[in-house]
Design a protein around this motif. Structure first.
Motif, PDB file in Angstrom:
ATOM      1  N   GLY A  89       0.792  -1.217   0.000  1.00  0.00           N
ATOM      2  CA  GLY A  89       0.000   0.000   0.000  1.00  0.00           C
ATOM      3  C   GLY A  89       0.826   1.269   0.000  1.00  0.00           C
ATOM      4  N   GLU A  90       2.067   1.192  -0.476  1.00  0.00           N
ATOM      5  CA  GLU A  90       2.949   2.357  -0.508  1.00  0.00           C
ATOM      6  C   GLU A  90       2.784   3.181  -1.777  1.00  0.00           C
ATOM      7  OE1 GLU A  90       6.831   0.665  -0.057  1.00  0.00           O
ATOM      8  OE2 GLU A  90       6.397  -0.090   1.951  1.00  0.00           O
ATOM      9  N   GLY A  91       2.197   2.602  -2.803  1.00  0.00           N
ATOM     10  CA  GLY A  91       2.033   3.298  -4.072  1.00  0.00           C
ATOM     11  C   GLY A  91       1.076   2.563  -4.982  1.00  0.00           C
ATOM     12  N   ILE A  92       0.799   3.182  -6.104  1.00  0.00           N
ATOM     13  CA  ILE A  92      -0.055   2.604  -7.142  1.00  0.00           C
ATOM     14  C   ILE A  92       0.686   2.718  -8.459  1.00  0.00           C
ATOM     15  CG2 ILE A  92      -2.200   2.913  -8.456  1.00  0.00           C
ATOM     16  CD1 ILE A  92      -3.565   3.704  -5.848  1.00  0.00           C
ATOM     17  N   ALA A  93       0.624   1.650  -9.244  1.00  0.00           N
ATOM     18  CA  ALA A  93       1.270   1.618 -10.553  1.00  0.00           C
ATOM     19  C   ALA A  93       0.214   1.401 -11.631  1.00  0.00           C
ATOM     20  CB  ALA A  93       2.316   0.512 -10.605  1.00  0.00           C
ATOM     21  N   ALA A  94       0.576   1.751 -12.840  1.00  0.00           N
ATOM     22  CA  ALA A  94      -0.288   1.487 -13.996  1.00  0.00           C
ATOM     23  C   ALA A  94       0.591   1.184 -15.196  1.00  0.00           C
ATOM     24  CB  ALA A  94      -1.188   2.684 -14.285  1.00  0.00           C
ATOM     25  N   ILE A  95       0.084   0.316 -16.038  1.00  0.00           N
ATOM     26  CA  ILE A  95       0.756  -0.024 -17.291  1.00  0.00           C
ATOM     27  C   ILE A  95      -0.271   0.114 -18.410  1.00  0.00           C
ATOM     28  CG2 ILE A  95       0.313  -2.508 -17.076  1.00  0.00           C
ATOM     29  CD1 ILE A  95       3.188  -2.887 -18.285  1.00  0.00           C
ATOM     30  N   ALA A  96       0.184   0.572 -19.570  1.00  0.00           N
ATOM     31  CA  ALA A  96      -0.741   0.786 -20.688  1.00  0.00           C
ATOM     32  C   ALA A  96      -0.062   0.468 -22.010  1.00  0.00           C
ATOM     33  CB  ALA A  96      -1.225   2.233 -20.699  1.00  0.00           C
ATOM     34  N   VAL A  97      -0.885   0.055 -22.941  1.00  0.00           N
ATOM     35  CA  VAL A  97      -0.464  -0.165 -24.318  1.00  0.00           C
ATOM     36  C   VAL A  97      -1.416   0.632 -25.201  1.00  0.00           C
ATOM     37  CG1 VAL A  97      -0.174  -1.884 -26.153  1.00  0.00           C
ATOM     38  CG2 VAL A  97       0.385  -2.485 -23.801  1.00  0.00           C
ATOM     39  N   THR A  98      -0.861   1.306 -26.195  1.00  0.00           N
ATOM     40  CA  THR A  98      -1.700   2.021 -27.158  1.00  0.00           C
ATOM     41  C   THR A  98      -1.394   1.524 -28.563  1.00  0.00           C
ATOM     42  OG1 THR A  98      -0.107   3.812 -27.443  1.00  0.00           O
ATOM     43  CG2 THR A  98      -1.834   4.145 -25.794  1.00  0.00           C
ATOM     44  N   SER A  99      -2.425   1.498 -29.362  1.00  0.00           N
ATOM     45  CA  SER A  99      -2.281   1.280 -30.795  1.00  0.00           C
ATOM     46  C   SER A  99      -2.472   2.648 -31.441  1.00  0.00           C
ATOM     47  CB  SER A  99      -3.334   0.298 -31.284  1.00  0.00           C
ATOM     48  OG  SER A  99      -3.272   0.170 -32.690  1.00  0.00           O
ATOM     49  N   VAL A 100      -1.509   3.020 -32.267  1.00  0.00           N
ATOM     50  CA  VAL A 100      -1.504   4.348 -32.887  1.00  0.00           C
ATOM     51  C   VAL A 100      -1.390   4.192 -34.397  1.00  0.00           C
ATOM     52  CG1 VAL A 100      -0.205   6.513 -33.082  1.00  0.00           C
ATOM     53  CG2 VAL A 100      -0.504   5.433 -30.841  1.00  0.00           C
ATOM     54  N   GLU A 101      -2.188   4.947 -35.105  1.00  0.00           N
ATOM     55  CA  GLU A 101      -2.121   4.979 -36.561  1.00  0.00           C
ATOM     56  C   GLU A 101      -1.386   6.246 -36.969  1.00  0.00           C
ATOM     57  OE1 GLU A 101      -5.262   4.358 -40.108  1.00  0.00           O
ATOM     58  OE2 GLU A 101      -5.749   5.982 -38.714  1.00  0.00           O
ATOM     59  N   GLN A 102      -0.378   6.075 -37.824  1.00  0.00           N
ATOM     60  CA  GLN A 102       0.355   7.230 -38.332  1.00  0.00           C
ATOM     61  C   GLN A 102       0.290   7.208 -39.849  1.00  0.00           C
ATOM     62  OE1 GLN A 102       4.583   7.561 -37.349  1.00  0.00           O
ATOM     63  NE2 GLN A 102       4.311   9.763 -37.161  1.00  0.00           N
ATOM     64  N   ILE A 103      -0.156   8.320 -40.402  1.00  0.00           N
ATOM     65  CA  ILE A 103      -0.244   8.474 -41.852  1.00  0.00           C
ATOM     66  C   ILE A 103       0.934   9.330 -42.276  1.00  0.00           C
ATOM     67  CG2 ILE A 103      -1.666   9.280 -43.777  1.00  0.00           C
ATOM     68  CD1 ILE A 103      -3.394   7.414 -42.255  1.00  0.00           C
ATOM     69  N   ASP A 104       1.766   8.803 -43.136  1.00  0.00           N
ATOM     70  CA  ASP A 104       2.881   9.607 -43.636  1.00  0.00           C
ATOM     71  C   ASP A 104       2.313  10.711 -44.520  1.00  0.00           C
ATOM     72  OD1 ASP A 104       4.874   8.148 -42.384  1.00  0.00           O
ATOM     73  OD2 ASP A 104       4.958   6.698 -44.009  1.00  0.00           O
ATOM     74  N   PRO A 105       2.736  11.957 -44.288  1.00  0.00           N
ATOM     75  CA  PRO A 105       2.237  13.050 -45.125  1.00  0.00           C
ATOM     76  C   PRO A 105       2.693  12.871 -46.573  1.00  0.00           C
ATOM     77  CG  PRO A 105       4.038  13.807 -43.741  1.00  0.00           C
ATOM     78  CD  PRO A 105       3.729  12.385 -43.328  1.00  0.00           C
ATOM     79  N   ILE A 106       1.923  13.420 -47.477  1.00  0.00           N
ATOM     80  CA  ILE A 106       2.290  13.361 -48.896  1.00  0.00           C
ATOM     81  C   ILE A 106       3.521  14.239 -49.098  1.00  0.00           C
ATOM     82  CG2 ILE A 106       1.544  13.894 -51.248  1.00  0.00           C
ATOM     83  CD1 ILE A 106      -1.356  13.476 -50.174  1.00  0.00           C
ATOM     84  N   PRO A 107       4.603  13.667 -49.616  1.00  0.00           N
ATOM     85  CA  PRO A 107       5.811  14.486 -49.794  1.00  0.00           C
ATOM     86  C   PRO A 107       5.576  15.583 -50.824  1.00  0.00           C
ATOM     87  CG  PRO A 107       6.081  12.321 -50.809  1.00  0.00           C
ATOM     88  CD  PRO A 107       4.753  12.309 -50.108  1.00  0.00           C
ATOM     89  N   ASP A 108       6.225  16.703 -50.596  1.00  0.00           N
ATOM     90  CA  ASP A 108       6.075  17.779 -51.576  1.00  0.00           C
ATOM     91  C   ASP A 108       6.917  17.464 -52.813  1.00  0.00           C
ATOM     92  OD1 ASP A 108       8.701  18.487 -51.001  1.00  0.00           O
ATOM     93  OD2 ASP A 108       8.189  20.362 -49.987  1.00  0.00           O
ATOM     94  N   GLN A 109       6.646  18.162 -53.890  1.00  0.00           N
ATOM     95  CA  GLN A 109       7.295  17.882 -55.170  1.00  0.00           C
ATOM     96  C   GLN A 109       8.810  18.035 -55.104  1.00  0.00           C
ATOM     97  OE1 GLN A 109       6.094  16.555 -57.944  1.00  0.00           O
ATOM     98  NE2 GLN A 109       4.182  16.275 -56.877  1.00  0.00           N
ATOM     99  N   GLN A 110       9.309  18.969 -54.306  1.00  0.00           N
ATOM    100  CA  GLN A 110      10.758  19.186 -54.213  1.00  0.00           C
ATOM    101  C   GLN A 110      11.449  17.953 -53.651  1.00  0.00           C
ATOM    102  OE1 GLN A 110      12.448  21.627 -55.519  1.00  0.00           O
ATOM    103  NE2 GLN A 110      10.558  22.558 -56.252  1.00  0.00           N
ATOM    104  N   GLN A 111      10.837  17.295 -52.695  1.00  0.00           N
ATOM    105  CA  GLN A 111      11.449  16.095 -52.112  1.00  0.00           C
ATOM    106  C   GLN A 111      11.446  14.947 -53.116  1.00  0.00           C
ATOM    107  OE1 GLN A 111       9.217  15.505 -48.520  1.00  0.00           O
ATOM    108  NE2 GLN A 111      10.604  16.789 -47.317  1.00  0.00           N
ATOM    109  N   ILE A 112      10.381  14.849 -53.914  1.00  0.00           N
ATOM    110  CA  ILE A 112      10.311  13.763 -54.902  1.00  0.00           C
ATOM    111  C   ILE A 112      11.373  13.942 -55.969  1.00  0.00           C
ATOM    112  CG2 ILE A 112       8.859  12.772 -56.713  1.00  0.00           C
ATOM    113  CD1 ILE A 112       6.439  13.428 -54.937  1.00  0.00           C
ATOM    114  N   ILE A 113      11.575  15.178 -56.427  1.00  0.00           N
ATOM    115  CA  ILE A 113      12.536  15.463 -57.489  1.00  0.00           C
ATOM    116  C   ILE A 113      13.957  15.239 -56.985  1.00  0.00           C
ATOM    117  CG2 ILE A 113      13.456  17.288 -58.983  1.00  0.00           C
ATOM    118  CD1 ILE A 113      10.561  18.418 -59.017  1.00  0.00           C
ATOM    119  N   ALA A 114      14.237  15.613 -55.763  1.00  0.00           N
ATOM    120  CA  ALA A 114      15.602  15.489 -55.213  1.00  0.00           C
ATOM    121  C   ALA A 114      15.935  14.044 -55.077  1.00  0.00           C
ATOM    122  CB  ALA A 114      15.671  16.161 -53.849  1.00  0.00           C
TER     123      ALA A 114
END
Length: 169
Positions: A144-169
């Motif tokens: 009873g000295e403390g309380i702990a918690a553990i968590a897992v998250t599922s995250v969706e990440q969408i890569d942004p559409i690269p701009d034209q300068q990055q595609i050409i380079a």
């Protein structure tokens, strides 16, 4: 791209503080000690979400030396974490978590915790899992000295559409 993150947090129980978990004020003779409201459950979820996208932990984003955030609600921390994710084109899909505490009983409060966390993260309540267990009187949590918690998250990440300068380079 789907990513996973894991988070863990623990706080000491002390007299003179409220016991806040999942944004719920739980009646108890002690509360969690910390710079914020010390909500170990929300902190574990925040760390899991940040870790999924390769960000540093909540101690970096919400440092305990920053007097501007002293006493901040950890539900607000979760809201701010969703903005950090959004800046990297990411969003939380679901959360699964466990609270480790000998007392008090968490079951009566879990539905309210789920609702609070879901609202802060912009999720449906069914996407937030919260379980509670004891430590069978072993270790700091068991004593009873403390309380702990553990968590897992599922995250969706969408890569942004690269701009034209990055595609050409």
């Amino acid at each position: 791209m789907n990513l996973l993150g894991i988070g863990y947090d623990v706080h000491r129980l002390v007299r003179g503080r409220k016991l806040i978990l999942g944004g719920v004020d739980i009646p108890h003779d002690t509360g969690l000690d910390g710079h914020s409201d010390a909500d170990a459950l929300c902190h574990a979820i925040a760390d899991a979400a940040l870790g999924a996208i390769g960000e540093r932990d909540i101690g970096h984003h919400f440092p305990n030396w920053d007097e501007n955030i002293r006493g901040i609600s950890s539900l607000e921390i979760l809201r701010r974490v969703t903005h950090i994710l959004a800046a990297q084109h990411a969003r939380i899909l679901n959360v699964d978590s466990t609270i480790i505490a000998e007392a008090p009983k968490m079951a009566p409060h879990i539905d309210a915790m789920r609702a609070n966390i879901a609202q802060s993260l912009g999720l449906e309540v069914r996407r937030v899992g919260i379980k509670a267990t004891t430590n069978e009187t072993l270790g700091f949590a068991g004593r009873g000295e403390g309380i702990a918690a553990i968590a897992v998250t599922s995250v969706e990440q969408i890569d942004p559409i690269p701009d034209q300068q990055q595609i050409i380079a």
